[in-house]
Design a protein around this motif. Structure first.
Motif, PDB file in Angstrom:
ATOM      1  N   GLU A  63     -62.210 -46.028 -78.934  1.00 49.11           N
ATOM      2  CA  GLU A  63     -62.931 -44.788 -79.249  1.00 49.11           C
ATOM      3  C   GLU A  63     -63.458 -44.877 -80.680  1.00 49.11           C
ATOM      4  N   PRO A  64     -64.734 -44.614 -80.845  1.00 54.64           N
ATOM      5  CA  PRO A  64     -65.237 -44.602 -82.222  1.00 54.64           C
ATOM      6  C   PRO A  64     -64.675 -43.393 -82.959  1.00 54.64           C
ATOM      7  N   TYR A  65     -64.449 -43.532 -84.244  1.00 53.93           N
ATOM      8  CA  TYR A  65     -63.986 -42.389 -85.031  1.00 53.93           C
ATOM      9  C   TYR A  65     -64.641 -42.436 -86.392  1.00 53.93           C
ATOM     10  N   GLU A  66     -64.692 -41.287 -87.013  1.00 57.04           N
ATOM     11  CA  GLU A  66     -65.211 -41.224 -88.368  1.00 57.04           C
ATOM     12  C   GLU A  66     -64.051 -40.913 -89.297  1.00 57.04           C
ATOM     13  N   HIS A  67     -64.180 -41.362 -90.537  1.00 66.61           N
ATOM     14  CA  HIS A  67     -63.124 -41.060 -91.510  1.00 66.61           C
ATOM     15  C   HIS A  67     -62.891 -39.563 -91.606  1.00 66.61           C
ATOM     16  N   ARG A  68     -63.993 -38.817 -91.448  1.00 66.79           N
ATOM     17  CA  ARG A  68     -63.910 -37.372 -91.515  1.00 66.79           C
ATOM     18  C   ARG A  68     -62.908 -36.799 -90.500  1.00 66.79           C
ATOM     19  N   ASP A  69     -62.895 -37.391 -89.279  1.00 70.80           N
ATOM     20  CA  ASP A  69     -61.974 -36.904 -88.250  1.00 70.80           C
ATOM     21  C   ASP A  69     -60.531 -37.045 -88.715  1.00 70.80           C
ATOM     22  N   LEU A  70     -60.240 -38.172 -89.333  1.00 70.09           N
ATOM     23  CA  LEU A  70     -58.865 -38.425 -89.768  1.00 70.09           C
ATOM     24  C   LEU A  70     -58.501 -37.578 -90.983  1.00 70.09           C
ATOM     25  N   VAL A  71     -59.473 -37.354 -91.862  1.00 67.65           N
ATOM     26  CA  VAL A  71     -59.219 -36.483 -93.013  1.00 67.65           C
ATOM     27  C   VAL A  71     -58.953 -35.062 -92.518  1.00 67.65           C
ATOM     28  N   ASN A  72     -59.737 -34.622 -91.546  1.00 64.01           N
ATOM     29  CA  ASN A  72     -59.509 -33.284 -90.983  1.00 64.01           C
ATOM     30  C   ASN A  72     -58.131 -33.184 -90.329  1.00 64.01           C
ATOM     31  N   LEU A  73     -57.734 -34.246 -89.653  1.00 64.75           N
ATOM     32  CA  LEU A  73     -56.408 -34.272 -89.025  1.00 64.75           C
ATOM     33  C   LEU A  73     -55.314 -34.139 -90.099  1.00 64.75           C
ATOM     34  N   CYS A  74     -55.456 -34.911 -91.178  1.00 71.27           N
ATOM     35  CA  CYS A  74     -54.471 -34.832 -92.276  1.00 71.27           C
ATOM     36  C   CYS A  74     -54.422 -33.427 -92.844  1.00 71.27           C
ATOM     37  N   ARG A  75     -55.594 -32.869 -93.069  1.00 66.57           N
ATOM     38  CA  ARG A  75     -55.638 -31.522 -93.671  1.00 66.57           C
ATOM     39  C   ARG A  75     -54.990 -30.487 -92.762  1.00 66.57           C
ATOM     40  N   LEU A  76     -55.257 -30.605 -91.457  1.00 63.07           N
ATOM     41  CA  LEU A  76     -54.648 -29.661 -90.516  1.00 63.07           C
ATOM     42  C   LEU A  76     -53.123 -29.767 -90.581  1.00 63.07           C
ATOM     43  N   HIS A 101     -59.486 -31.517 -77.532  1.00 61.82           N
ATOM     44  CA  HIS A 101     -58.199 -31.129 -78.093  1.00 61.82           C
ATOM     45  C   HIS A 101     -57.125 -32.176 -77.795  1.00 61.82           C
ATOM     46  N   GLY A 102     -57.018 -32.513 -76.510  1.00 67.51           N
ATOM     47  CA  GLY A 102     -55.981 -33.455 -76.099  1.00 67.51           C
ATOM     48  C   GLY A 102     -56.173 -34.824 -76.721  1.00 67.51           C
ATOM     49  N   LYS A 103     -57.441 -35.246 -76.783  1.00 68.67           N
ATOM     50  CA  LYS A 103     -57.722 -36.578 -77.344  1.00 68.67           C
ATOM     51  C   LYS A 103     -57.315 -36.654 -78.806  1.00 68.67           C
ATOM     52  N   THR A 104     -57.657 -35.622 -79.574  1.00 72.19           N
ATOM     53  CA  THR A 104     -57.377 -35.649 -81.008  1.00 72.19           C
ATOM     54  C   THR A 104     -55.898 -35.398 -81.282  1.00 72.19           C
ATOM     55  N   ARG A 105     -55.365 -34.392 -80.603  1.00 73.96           N
ATOM     56  CA  ARG A 105     -53.952 -34.074 -80.803  1.00 73.96           C
ATOM     57  C   ARG A 105     -53.071 -35.253 -80.395  1.00 73.96           C
ATOM     58  N   GLY A 106     -53.522 -35.935 -79.337  1.00 74.62           N
ATOM     59  CA  GLY A 106     -52.762 -37.089 -78.852  1.00 74.62           C
ATOM     60  C   GLY A 106     -52.579 -38.163 -79.913  1.00 74.62           C
ATOM     61  N   SER A 124     -51.633 -44.425 -89.773  1.00 77.98           N
ATOM     62  CA  SER A 124     -51.831 -45.797 -89.293  1.00 77.98           C
ATOM     63  C   SER A 124     -51.771 -45.848 -87.767  1.00 77.98           C
ATOM     64  N   ARG A 125     -50.842 -45.067 -87.183  1.00 78.45           N
ATOM     65  CA  ARG A 125     -50.736 -45.043 -85.721  1.00 78.45           C
ATOM     66  C   ARG A 125     -51.981 -44.419 -85.103  1.00 78.45           C
ATOM     67  N   ALA A 126     -52.517 -43.371 -85.743  1.00 77.47           N
ATOM     68  CA  ALA A 126     -53.730 -42.729 -85.220  1.00 77.47           C
ATOM     69  C   ALA A 126     -54.891 -43.709 -85.229  1.00 77.47           C
ATOM     70  N   ILE A 127     -55.031 -44.448 -86.320  1.00 71.03           N
ATOM     71  CA  ILE A 127     -56.120 -45.445 -86.416  1.00 71.03           C
ATOM     72  C   ILE A 127     -55.945 -46.500 -85.325  1.00 71.03           C
ATOM     73  N   ALA A 128     -54.705 -46.954 -85.161  1.00 73.64           N
ATOM     74  CA  ALA A 128     -54.430 -47.979 -84.139  1.00 73.64           C
ATOM     75  C   ALA A 128     -54.770 -47.449 -82.744  1.00 73.64           C
ATOM     76  N   GLU A 129     -54.465 -46.159 -82.505  1.00 76.35           N
ATOM     77  CA  GLU A 129     -54.753 -45.591 -81.176  1.00 76.35           C
ATOM     78  C   GLU A 129     -56.248 -45.471 -80.929  1.00 76.35           C
ATOM     79  N   TYR A 130     -56.992 -45.058 -81.938  1.00 75.71           N
ATOM     80  CA  TYR A 130     -58.449 -45.003 -81.788  1.00 75.71           C
ATOM     81  C   TYR A 130     -58.980 -46.400 -81.445  1.00 75.71           C
ATOM     82  N   ARG A 131     -58.484 -47.376 -82.172  1.00 70.55           N
ATOM     83  CA  ARG A 131     -58.983 -48.747 -81.971  1.00 70.55           C
ATOM     84  C   ARG A 131     -58.584 -49.274 -80.595  1.00 70.55           C
ATOM     85  N   ALA A 132     -57.320 -49.029 -80.204  1.00 67.60           N
ATOM     86  CA  ALA A 132     -56.838 -49.536 -78.910  1.00 67.60           C
ATOM     87  C   ALA A 132     -57.623 -48.910 -77.763  1.00 67.60           C
ATOM     88  N   ALA A 133     -57.984 -47.626 -77.924  1.00 62.57           N
ATOM     89  CA  ALA A 133     -58.709 -46.933 -76.857  1.00 62.57           C
ATOM     90  C   ALA A 133     -60.207 -47.260 -76.901  1.00 62.57           C
TER      91      ALA A 133
END
Lengths: 407, 106
Positions: A228-241, A102-107, A217-226
Motif C-alpha cells: 500500500e502506498p503511504y505518505e509521510h503525512r499519514d504516519l505523522v497524523n497517526l502519531c499525532r492522533l 478506518h480499518g486499514k489505518t487503525r490496523g 516501524s511496524r506500521a511502515i513495515a505493514e504498509y510495505r508488506a501490503a
C-alpha cells in the motif's frame, strides 16, 4: 432511561451546549431533561450548529454500532464545537475515518495495543511511575501533581510506544505541557504544534532508515508488506492522533480520579486495604468521571429512527456517554462511587468501531498509578479544597486544570 | 439469513438466523445471547466475543488476521486451537456454523 414524549422546545431561552458540570464528577444539572427526552436537538455554544444529542446506555450502544453513521469531519453538519476554516483544522487519522479506510489505518497501529502487547509493558510503566513519584517526592510540597506526574507518565509511555529516542522525550514533555497546560499563549501553542509536527516528520524518515521494535516501524513495515502506498503525512497524523488520544485523556483520568478518591475517603481506604480492588476501581472511576462525555461526534448518513425519534440524514449527532454511564436502568445508584462494583462494559472508552484503541493501555497505566501512589505517599492529600480547583468546563476532554497536592 | 448455533457452557443450545451483513458476534448480541459481550462492537479491539468453533460442523473459516491472533492471546478464557473472535466471522459465509461459548469473556 425512559422514553418520554417529545415536547417542542422554545429555542429562544434554550441554554447552549455543552453545559457546565454540577461538580467535576457529577453530570450537568441540565442533563436531567434527558430522562424525559433522551434524544433531542441542542444548539452548540460557539459554532451555533443544531445537533442531536443521544443519551442513555442502550440508545448510545445501538447508535454507535449502526453502520448508517459516520465519524468523518467532511460532512457539513459535523458537530464541531468551534467554527474554524478548514485550513486551520489539523488533519485527523482513523478517529475521523469511516470504513474501509478506518480499518486499514487503525490496523497499522492495532497490534501494538492488544491486551497481550500491553501486558508486556507492565514493568516499564511501573518503572516510569516510580520515577515520576521519586521526582515528585524530591520537591517541596505543595506541588501540582497534574504537571509533575499525571501528564508525564502517559507521555513517556507514548514516546516509548512510538519509538521516540530517549533524548527527545523531554522535548515532547515540554511541548505536550504547552499544548495542554492552559497557561501558554496562543503563539507558544502554535510554535509547539509546528515544532512537534516537524520533529514527527523527521521521526518517520528515521524509522524508514533505521526501523526498530516500535509502533511506527511496524506500521511502515505493514504498509510495505501490503504494497500500500503511504505518505509521510499519514504516519505523522497517526502519531499525532495517538499522542492526543493517549496523553490528555490518561493524564486527566489520573488527576481527576485521584481527586475523586481523595474526596471519597471510605472508598480510598478500601482501595489502600486491598490491592486486588484496583482493577474494578479503575473501571468504576472511568465510568464515574467519563472525561470523554462530549467527545463522541457523528453524522447520520441516512434517516435513522432511534428511540421513537427520526434523526434526518446529514444531521450531526453527539453521543453523551456520561448519560449512559449514569443510566439508572444499568447502574443502581449511578451517581455513587462504589469501587468494588467496577467492571468493563461502561461507555467510558466509547463503543463500536471507534472504541478507544488505547483502552487496555490506559487501564494498565491507571492500575499501576493508583496501586503505587497511595502506598508510596500514604499522607497524600489535596493542598486546597476540591471546590477551589478549577475544572475544564465544556472542554472536549474534561478534567482539572491542575492538582495541587501535599503530603 | 445464515443459521448459526451457539452452545452455552451449560450445554443449552441457541440457534439464530442471523440477518445478512452481520457477524457471528452481532447475531448473538442482537438476540441477547449471554456469553458474548462484544465490548468494542466488532472493532477487533477488545477480545470479548471469544468463541470455540465446533470443528465437527465442517464449516470452513476465513483466515485469521494478525490483530485477531494477538487478541486471542489476551482473552479471559484460555485460547485453544479452535478459538476465534466471533466479530471477525461473517455469518453470511458460515451457514451451519456451531460455536461454543467460553466460561468468561472479561
Amino acid at each position: 432511561m425512559s422514553m418520554g414524549a417529545i415536547v417542542a422546545q422554545a429555542d429562544v431561552d434554550e441554554e447552549t451546549f455543552p453545559y457546565e458540570r454540577a461538580c467535576p464528577y457529577q453530570p450537568p444539572l441540565k442533563y436531567e431533561q434527558f430522562k424525559h427526552e433522551p434524544i433531542k436537538q441542542v444548539t452548540l455554544r460557539d459554532s451555533g450548529l443544531r445537533v442531536w444529542v443521544v443519551t442513555g446506555y442502550e440508545n448510545i450502544r445501538l447508535l454507535l454500532t449502526d453502520p448508517r453513521i459516520s465519524a468523518s469531519r467532511k460532512h457539513a453538519n459535523f458537530p464541531f464545537y468551534f467554527n474554524a476554516p478548514p485550513e486551520f483544522r489539523t488533519e485527523t487519522s482513523f478517529i475521523g475515518y469511516d470504513q474501509p479506510e478506518h480499518g486499514k489505518t487503525r490496523g497499522k497501529a492495532a497490534v501494538t495495543f492488544t491486551n497481550r502487547r500491553v501486558k508486556m509493558l507492565r514493568e516499564q510503566i511501573e518503572q516510569i511511575t516510580d520515577e515520576a513519584i521519586d521526582n515528585m517526592l524530591q520537591m517541596t510540597p505543595p506541588v501540582d501533581m497534574h504537571y509533575v506526574l499525571s501528564l508525564r507518565i502517559p507521555m513517556t509511555v507514548i514516546c516509548i510506544l512510538l519509538g521516540i529516542p530517549h533524548d527527545k522525550h523531554e522535548f515532547f514533555q515540554e511541548n505536550g505541557t504547552v499544548l495542554l497546560g492552559g497557561t501558554a499563549t496562543m503563539e507558544q501553542r502554535q510554535a509547539a504544534l509546528v515544532d512537534v509536527n516537524e520533529y514527527l516528520y523527521e521521526l518517520v524518515a528515521l524509522k524508514e532508515r533505521e526501523p526498530g521494535d516500535d509502533l511506527l516501524s511496524r506500521a511502515i513495515a505493514e504498509y510495505r508488506a501490503a504494497g500500500e502506498p503511504y505518505e509521510h503525512r499519514d504516519l505523522v497524523n497517526l502519531c499525532r492522533l495517538l499522542m492526543n488520544g493517549g496523553h490528555e485523556t490518561t493524564a486527566s483520568m489520573i488527576s481527576l480520579g485521584t481527586a475523586v478518591l481523595l474526596e471519597h475517603p471510605d472508598q480510598l481506604e478500601a482501595l489502600k486495604a486491598d490491592d486486588s480492588l484496583v482493577i474494578p476501581a479503575v473501571e468504576e472511576l472511568i465510568r464515574f468521571c467519563t472525561i470523554g462525555d462530549i467527545a463522541v461526534p457523528r453524522v447520520a448518513l441516512e434517516d435513522i429512527e432511534i428511540g421513537g425519534v427520526t434523526i434526518p440524514k446529514g444531521d450531526g449527532i453527539l453521543c453523551l456517554v456520561l448519560t449512559g454511564n449514569r443510566d439508572e436502568t444499568v447502574y443502581e445508584n449511578p451517581h455513587e462511587l462504589i469501587l468494588s462494583r467496577g467492571k468493563r462494559g461502561h461507555l467510558g472508552f466509547g463503543h463500536g468501531l471507534h472504541y478507544c484503541i488505547g483502552a487496555d493501555l490506559a487501564r494498565l497505566e491507571l492500575q499501576i498509578v493508583w496501586s503505587k501512589l497511595f502506598k508510596r505517599i500514604p499522607t497524600l492529600r489535596l493542598a486546597k479544597p476540591f471546590s477551589e480547583i478549577p475544572s475544564k468546563e465544556r472542554a472536549v476532554i474534561y478534567g482539572l486544570w491542575g492538582l495541587p497536592i501535599t503530603w | 439469513m445464515a443459521k448459526i448455533t451457539y452452545v452455552h457452557l451449560s450445554g443449552a443450545v441457541t440457534v439464530i438466523d442471523v440477518p445478512p451483513n452481520n457477524s457471528v458476534m452481532r447475531g448473538a448480541v442482537l438476540n441477547g445471547v449471554d456469553g458474548i459481550v462484544g465490548e468494542c462492537g466488532g472493532g477487533a479491539m477488545c477480545g470479548t466475543c471469544h468463541v470455540y468453533v465446533d470443528e465437527s460442523c465442517g464449516v470452513a473459516l476465513p483466515p485469521m488476521r494478525d490483530v485477531e491472533d494477538e487478541l486471542l492471546y489476551g482473552t479471559a478464557s484460555p485460547r485453544r486451537a479452535n478459538s476465534r473472535l466471533s466479530c471477525q466471522l461473517k455469518a453470511d459465509e458460515l451457514e451451519g456454523l456451531v460455536v461454543h461459548l467460553p466460561e468468561k469473556q472479561v
